[in-house]
Design a protein around this motif. Sequence first.
Motif, PDB file in Angstrom:
ATOM      1  N   GLY A 203       0.781  -1.228   0.000  1.00  0.00           N
ATOM      2  CA  GLY A 203       0.000   0.000   0.000  1.00  0.00           C
ATOM      3  C   GLY A 203       0.809   1.273   0.000  1.00  0.00           C
ATOM      4  N   GLN A 204       2.146   1.174   0.081  1.00  0.00           N
ATOM      5  CA  GLN A 204       2.994   2.363   0.093  1.00  0.00           C
ATOM      6  C   GLN A 204       3.613   2.561  -1.289  1.00  0.00           C
ATOM      7  OE1 GLN A 204       5.763   2.595   3.312  1.00  0.00           O
ATOM      8  NE2 GLN A 204       6.766   4.439   2.548  1.00  0.00           N
ATOM      9  N   SER A 205       3.416   3.754  -1.871  1.00  0.00           N
ATOM     10  CA  SER A 205       3.854   4.043  -3.229  1.00  0.00           C
ATOM     11  C   SER A 205       5.095   4.935  -3.219  1.00  0.00           C
ATOM     12  CB  SER A 205       2.723   4.739  -3.995  1.00  0.00           C
ATOM     13  OG  SER A 205       3.118   5.047  -5.310  1.00  0.00           O
ATOM     14  N   THR A 206       6.073   4.587  -4.063  1.00  0.00           N
ATOM     15  CA  THR A 206       7.318   5.346  -4.169  1.00  0.00           C
ATOM     16  C   THR A 206       7.594   5.658  -5.633  1.00  0.00           C
ATOM     17  OG1 THR A 206       8.229   4.181  -2.246  1.00  0.00           O
ATOM     18  CG2 THR A 206       9.792   5.342  -3.671  1.00  0.00           C
ATOM     19  N   ASP A 207       7.938   6.909  -5.916  1.00  0.00           N
ATOM     20  CA  ASP A 207       8.281   7.314  -7.273  1.00  0.00           C
ATOM     21  C   ASP A 207       9.667   6.770  -7.614  1.00  0.00           C
ATOM     22  OD1 ASP A 207       8.909   8.570  -9.659  1.00  0.00           O
ATOM     23  OD2 ASP A 207       8.242  10.554  -9.021  1.00  0.00           O
ATOM     24  N   ILE A 208       9.747   5.930  -8.637  1.00  0.00           N
ATOM     25  CA  ILE A 208      11.035   5.365  -9.051  1.00  0.00           C
ATOM     26  C   ILE A 208      11.392   5.762 -10.488  1.00  0.00           C
ATOM     27  CG2 ILE A 208      10.792   3.374  -7.502  1.00  0.00           C
ATOM     28  CD1 ILE A 208      10.063   1.700 -10.033  1.00  0.00           C
ATOM     29  N   HIS A 209      10.631   6.690 -11.081  1.00  0.00           N
ATOM     30  CA  HIS A 209      10.691   6.865 -12.530  1.00  0.00           C
ATOM     31  C   HIS A 209      11.953   7.560 -13.035  1.00  0.00           C
ATOM     32  CE1 HIS A 209       9.680  11.181 -12.336  1.00  0.00           C
ATOM     33  NE2 HIS A 209       9.967  11.216 -13.638  1.00  0.00           N
ATOM     34  N   ILE A 210      12.657   8.291 -12.183  1.00  0.00           N
ATOM     35  CA  ILE A 210      13.841   8.993 -12.670  1.00  0.00           C
ATOM     36  C   ILE A 210      14.884   8.009 -13.209  1.00  0.00           C
ATOM     37  CG2 ILE A 210      15.799  10.458 -12.008  1.00  0.00           C
ATOM     38  CD1 ILE A 210      13.199  11.969 -12.284  1.00  0.00           C
ATOM     39  N   ASP A 211      15.105   6.916 -12.505  1.00  0.00           N
ATOM     40  CA  ASP A 211      16.166   5.972 -12.890  1.00  0.00           C
ATOM     41  C   ASP A 211      15.669   4.562 -13.191  1.00  0.00           C
ATOM     42  OD1 ASP A 211      18.398   7.751 -12.703  1.00  0.00           O
ATOM     43  OD2 ASP A 211      18.191   7.687 -10.529  1.00  0.00           O
ATOM     44  N   ASN A 212      14.384   4.362 -13.247  1.00  0.00           N
ATOM     45  CA  ASN A 212      13.823   3.034 -13.520  1.00  0.00           C
ATOM     46  C   ASN A 212      12.504   3.172 -14.272  1.00  0.00           C
ATOM     47  OD1 ASN A 212      15.622   1.063 -11.867  1.00  0.00           O
ATOM     48  ND2 ASN A 212      15.157   2.702 -10.426  1.00  0.00           N
ATOM     49  N   PRO A 213      12.120   2.195 -15.075  1.00  0.00           N
ATOM     50  CA  PRO A 213      12.856   0.985 -15.418  1.00  0.00           C
ATOM     51  C   PRO A 213      13.936   1.252 -16.453  1.00  0.00           C
ATOM     52  CG  PRO A 213      10.809   1.022 -16.626  1.00  0.00           C
ATOM     53  CD  PRO A 213      10.778   2.220 -15.721  1.00  0.00           C
ATOM     54  N   ALA A 214      14.898   0.355 -16.542  1.00  0.00           N
ATOM     55  CA  ALA A 214      15.992   0.478 -17.494  1.00  0.00           C
ATOM     56  C   ALA A 214      15.507   0.262 -18.925  1.00  0.00           C
ATOM     57  CB  ALA A 214      17.072  -0.554 -17.168  1.00  0.00           C
TER      58      ALA A 214
ATOM     59  N   GLY B 179       8.526 -10.104 -20.850  1.00  0.00           N
ATOM     60  CA  GLY B 179       8.129  -9.488 -19.586  1.00  0.00           C
ATOM     61  C   GLY B 179       7.018  -8.466 -19.607  1.00  0.00           C
ATOM     62  N   TYR B 180       6.986  -7.581 -20.610  1.00  0.00           N
ATOM     63  CA  TYR B 180       5.969  -6.528 -20.642  1.00  0.00           C
ATOM     64  C   TYR B 180       4.588  -7.156 -20.819  1.00  0.00           C
ATOM     65  CZ  TYR B 180       3.467  -2.322 -22.140  1.00  0.00           C
ATOM     66  OH  TYR B 180       2.570  -1.296 -22.241  1.00  0.00           O
ATOM     67  N   PRO B 181       3.546  -6.668 -20.142  1.00  0.00           N
ATOM     68  CA  PRO B 181       3.490  -5.487 -19.277  1.00  0.00           C
ATOM     69  C   PRO B 181       3.596  -5.797 -17.791  1.00  0.00           C
ATOM     70  CG  PRO B 181       1.268  -6.182 -19.815  1.00  0.00           C
ATOM     71  CD  PRO B 181       2.198  -7.189 -20.438  1.00  0.00           C
ATOM     72  N   THR B 182       4.327  -6.857 -17.438  1.00  0.00           N
ATOM     73  CA  THR B 182       4.402  -7.291 -16.037  1.00  0.00           C
ATOM     74  C   THR B 182       5.787  -7.127 -15.440  1.00  0.00           C
ATOM     75  OG1 THR B 182       2.680  -8.934 -16.521  1.00  0.00           O
ATOM     76  CG2 THR B 182       3.890  -9.196 -14.462  1.00  0.00           C
ATOM     77  N   CYS B 183       6.802  -7.618 -16.140  1.00  0.00           N
ATOM     78  CA  CYS B 183       8.167  -7.626 -15.617  1.00  0.00           C
ATOM     79  C   CYS B 183       9.018  -6.565 -16.311  1.00  0.00           C
ATOM     80  CB  CYS B 183       8.799  -8.996 -15.823  1.00  0.00           C
ATOM     81  SG  CYS B 183       7.915 -10.356 -14.997  1.00  0.00           S
ATOM     82  N   PHE B 184       9.652  -5.715 -15.501  1.00  0.00           N
ATOM     83  CA  PHE B 184      10.495  -4.642 -16.015  1.00  0.00           C
ATOM     84  C   PHE B 184      11.903  -4.800 -15.443  1.00  0.00           C
ATOM     85  CE2 PHE B 184       6.133  -3.282 -16.251  1.00  0.00           C
ATOM     86  CZ  PHE B 184       6.053  -2.669 -17.492  1.00  0.00           C
ATOM     87  N   THR B 185      12.812  -3.970 -15.895  1.00  0.00           N
ATOM     88  CA  THR B 185      14.223  -4.168 -15.562  1.00  0.00           C
ATOM     89  C   THR B 185      14.750  -3.035 -14.683  1.00  0.00           C
ATOM     90  OG1 THR B 185      14.589  -5.429 -17.581  1.00  0.00           O
ATOM     91  CG2 THR B 185      16.527  -4.456 -16.546  1.00  0.00           C
ATOM     92  N   VAL B 186      15.542  -3.403 -13.698  1.00  0.00           N
ATOM     93  CA  VAL B 186      16.148  -2.453 -12.769  1.00  0.00           C
ATOM     94  C   VAL B 186      17.372  -1.798 -13.405  1.00  0.00           C
ATOM     95  CG1 VAL B 186      17.343  -2.207 -10.550  1.00  0.00           C
ATOM     96  CG2 VAL B 186      15.382  -3.772 -10.756  1.00  0.00           C
ATOM     97  N   TRP B 187      17.457  -0.476 -13.300  1.00  0.00           N
ATOM     98  CA  TRP B 187      18.717   0.209 -13.563  1.00  0.00           C
ATOM     99  C   TRP B 187      19.366   0.613 -12.238  1.00  0.00           C
ATOM    100  CZ3 TRP B 187      22.530   0.594 -16.731  1.00  0.00           C
ATOM    101  CH2 TRP B 187      23.490   1.591 -16.540  1.00  0.00           C
ATOM    102  N   GLU B 188      18.596   1.313 -11.381  1.00  0.00           N
ATOM    103  CA  GLU B 188      19.149   1.788 -10.109  1.00  0.00           C
ATOM    104  C   GLU B 188      18.530   1.013  -8.943  1.00  0.00           C
ATOM    105  OE1 GLU B 188      21.057   2.727  -7.337  1.00  0.00           O
ATOM    106  OE2 GLU B 188      21.778   3.742  -9.161  1.00  0.00           O
ATOM    107  N   PRO B 189      19.259   0.036  -8.373  1.00  0.00           N
ATOM    108  CA  PRO B 189      18.696  -0.811  -7.309  1.00  0.00           C
ATOM    109  C   PRO B 189      18.369  -0.059  -6.028  1.00  0.00           C
ATOM    110  CG  PRO B 189      20.685  -1.789  -8.267  1.00  0.00           C
ATOM    111  CD  PRO B 189      20.602  -0.379  -8.771  1.00  0.00           C
ATOM    112  N   SER B 190      19.045   1.057  -5.757  1.00  0.00           N
ATOM    113  CA  SER B 190      18.821   1.752  -4.482  1.00  0.00           C
ATOM    114  C   SER B 190      17.402   2.287  -4.350  1.00  0.00           C
ATOM    115  CB  SER B 190      19.820   2.904  -4.334  1.00  0.00           C
ATOM    116  OG  SER B 190      19.612   3.903  -5.326  1.00  0.00           O
ATOM    117  N   ASN B 191      16.655   2.351  -5.455  1.00  0.00           N
ATOM    118  CA  ASN B 191      15.260   2.797  -5.386  1.00  0.00           C
ATOM    119  C   ASN B 191      14.330   1.736  -4.813  1.00  0.00           C
ATOM    120  OD1 ASN B 191      15.326   4.655  -8.547  1.00  0.00           O
ATOM    121  ND2 ASN B 191      16.089   5.201  -6.539  1.00  0.00           N
TER     122      ASN B 191
END
Length: 441
Positions: free
Chosen positions: A245-256, A275-287
């Motif tokens: 239920g907690q949403s975080t903006d990850i769009h600056i560096d993800n998905p790759a 994968g699309y439209p379900t599985c996407f790829t990580v660029w920046e893991p710290s997000n």
Amino acid sequence: MRLLATASTVVALLGQALSQDVPSFPFPTTCSGVAAPRFQYTLDSGWEVTKIASGLRQPRTIIFDPLGHMLVLQATSGISVHTFGADGCINSTKTLLQSAGLNHGLSLTPDGTTLYASSQTTAWSWTYDPAAMTLTNQKTVISGMGQGIHSTRTILVSPKDPNLIIVSVGAAANWDNPTIDPSVGRAIVKVFDVSKAPANGYSYNTQGTVLGYGLRNEVALAFDPNGHVWGAENSGDDFRRTVNGQSTDIHIDNPAEELNYLGDPAAPLANTWFGYPTCFTVWEPSNFNDNTALKTGSQFVVSPNQTFSDASCEGKSNPPRLAFPAHMAPITNGFDPAGENLYITFHGSWDRQPAQGYFVAEVPFTKNADGQYEPVAAADSKTGYKNIIGAQSPGSCNSPSLTMSSCWRLAGLSWDAAGERLFISSDNQAQGEIFVLRKKA
């Protein structure tokens, strides 16, 4: 009699050119009458570059015929053909076809006699005469391609089997959920055997063979020296990660953005879902503070749940072979003649501040013991490529639309017929430009 003799000479020369080495042209240091570069750029010290054409209308795709002529698809305008002089600069330009519907796809059979081009909904073929530089015998090859926010339709002829063409259709929206079913005919790359085409052409959605689906917008496609397909994918925009239920903006560096191995078009992979439209790829893991196991190149889902989690992607989806930073928008791929490097034009971002992209990447490849090609870098690498030419200050580039930008928008990319010079284009509507590059000796 003289006309007949001249025609015979041209035919003989064409036959000789098609059967022997293609013509080689020198690298120009400057070309008379060509405007200075519209936008500032930086260049890797191992390369040199010259602008050879200006004033074009959105030059989207570049290819070469066996006689060394350069064919350019100018989006919403048509196809032009350009010849080169002894100085390596363009010395003549001719309109092959006027068509407002053409916007991206352009490909030629290895023998130079059949040309393919596409609009958003349709792909056509023509008989092409490289000597006369003419098109005749237009045929509809494929129709019924779907429409949506991604309008370009990449079309490529297999160099190993010229009867096979591959055609990509992107998603109709940022989230195109029906494409989980490949029969929808979007977010997919398909193979068609033109030697068996129906009289009125194939229907895209119901015919052809799936080479890969779950590919959000696989615009950049290229064949390696084995004739296997590699695609660079434009991934999603405006992503938020929702966990418990907690949403975080990850769009600056993800998905790759992704580099995908699609395989041999004559023998498609057993698992063709990417994968699309379900599985996407990580660029920046710290997000992804909720899942410390994720790393660059891992696949994730936007809203993990008990039915489908990040881990569910493994074994179900084909992960990318290499990842690139988010929103850079790959447009064209091309291998050098030896297959030692893959080159990619990145059109540049709109969904990110500071902006990024606007450059040509060089991705080192290697040939394995089994004869297959793959990137040198590991799948989780962030350094598997380098910028060889790009906008001088990409972070300040402002691109309010696909064709408007305060920087160049790199699009077309092709080696010349001799494999000696690399040509790139910018389709910025302020000025369509073409540049030629060469590695320094």
